[in-house]
Enzyme design. Structure first.
Site, PDB file in Angstrom:
ATOM      1  N   ASP A   1       0.817  -1.216   0.000  1.00 21.51           N
ATOM      2  CA  ASP A   1       0.000   0.000   0.000  1.00 21.51           C
ATOM      3  C   ASP A   1       0.852   1.268   0.000  1.00 21.51           C
ATOM      4  O   ASP A   1       2.046   1.225   0.298  1.00 21.51           O
ATOM      5  CB  ASP A   1      -0.882   0.031   1.268  1.00 21.51           C
TER       6      ASP A   1
ATOM      7  N   TYR B   1       6.613  -9.838   7.358  1.00 21.32           N
ATOM      8  CA  TYR B   1       6.426  -8.402   7.453  1.00 21.32           C
ATOM      9  C   TYR B   1       6.928  -7.942   8.816  1.00 21.32           C
ATOM     10  O   TYR B   1       6.739  -8.644   9.828  1.00 21.32           O
ATOM     11  CB  TYR B   1       4.937  -8.037   7.353  1.00 21.32           C
TER      12      TYR B   1
END
Lengths: 244, 244
Positions: free
Chosen positions: A52, A110
């Site tokens: 994003d 992540y």
């Protein structure tokens, strides 16, 4: 045609995310442009997945096919001279023709960075989630254990995503604290849209006491996005590594 | 009038250094403006010393006199809401009327960050000196020991400085390595103009072999700026702490 894989690190702050889109400059687009400058070819650059706007990467993986004779291990340096300083190719190699950066992924990790401090840092404004509350890290670690294993993570997916299966396996969530700066690494076989940020927002709510560690199991079982915590900000998130 | 001391952290990237000057926006000026917004007063903000364009601070110290009744410990929060994200006041307190941020200094420490890597980092472009050569850290630590103690550091001062004495005492130089990122902290009773950056540039030249650790003594004794190493870039330098 050769199939070249590149591993990319980027500071997402100035970009509208990874994937080419009409409304702003994206990381994928800037790399495609650098490859074109180098070889004259407009390649199809396949990333391991999107990130994003504002999300960073330490090790995004992507591949493309080229007729160029540039040696595989030279690509990363040749591209870096044509890329802005906030996008760096850290490795490059030639892959078998059937290697595909997205389909061949078997897992990802992540990293989420948190600055727990009464005062923000002038160096981390776009690089960590700044929290002024005091967090209960013991409770957060206990809560994190509730995510481990194979579950239907519908409650941790941004609404509006169209996807076949919402079952994913989280293999590890590890915590590192260095003074006021903490890093939480989430590793799994895959992640739904916004899943890490919603898990992180839920851990944050456990950290300041709105949720209890034992609530995680029930939130997962309830499959209701509204029962999980907030979506933690994009700028604390880093795609750390892609596994094949 | 009360005498308020503030401790400030800033990312120097977007500023023409600390001190107010006609050619660009400075950190001092931005803080003075924030104080004026808060109290209506245009104060005389005294810093512990200047920092050059691009140099950062973890703990710059400054003081100013005010008629405001804002409690001393509230100043830092009140100012932060009026400051850009790359300047943060991290503490504030009331001082005796005769406290002076520059004259009362008894020492300072500066940190220098080095990224030793074939590839630059998208996160550190303006925050560390990126070196692609391989450095001999053992030789650099040995060379650093040559700076310790009281010396005439004329060879390590930018030319054109007008100053009474060029004698300074370096009390400590310490090294921390975390993978590719290294930090060298220089502590002393004071530093001449560009002294840390020239000492750092000299250590760098020892690191890649142009100078030898035992050359440091002779360079100091020679008092010739041209015999010392290059001036390391501003963007790797941080004013860490000011001692009183």
């Amino acid at each position: 045609m050769r199939n070249i894989q590149i591993i990319i690190s980027y500071r997402g702050t100035s970009y509208c995310g990874w994937q080419v889109q009409p409304n702003g400059v994206t990381i994928q687009e800037v790399i495609i442009r650098a490859i074109k400058e180098l070889t004259g070819e407009t390649v199809n650059l396949t990333g391991s997945g999107r990130t994003d706007a504002g999300v960073h990467a330490l090790g995004q993986s992507a591949n493309f096919f080229t007729a160029s004779t540039i040696p595989p291990e030279v690509w990363y340096r040749a591209l870096n001279t044509r890329l802005p300083v906030d996008i760096r190719v850290i490795r490059s190699r030639e892959c078998p023709p059937d290697f595909h950066s997205r389909y061949n992924t078997i897992g990802k990790s992540y990293l989420y960075k948190i600055l727990e401090s009464p005062v923000a840092s002038p160096f981390l404004a776009d690089l960590a989630f700044h929290i002024t509350r005091t967090l209960d890290w013991g409770a957060m670690e206990e809560a994190a254990a509730g995510f481990l294993g194979e579950h239907d993570f519908s409650a941790f997916m941004a609404s509006g995503s169209a996807i076949k299966s919402t079952v994913r396996t989280i293999t590890d969530i590890s915590f590192i604290k260095r003074g006021e700066l903490s890093e939480i690494t989430f590793t799994g076989n895959g992640f739904l849209y916004n899943m890490v940020r919603i898990m992180m927002g839920t851990l944050y709510e456990v950290g300041y006491g709105r949720l209890k560690p034992q609530d995680i199991k029930a939130i997962i079982a309830g499959k209701d996005r509204n029962k999980a915590g907030v979506t933690a900000p994009a700028h604390g998130l880093y795609l750390k590594e892609v596994y094949y």
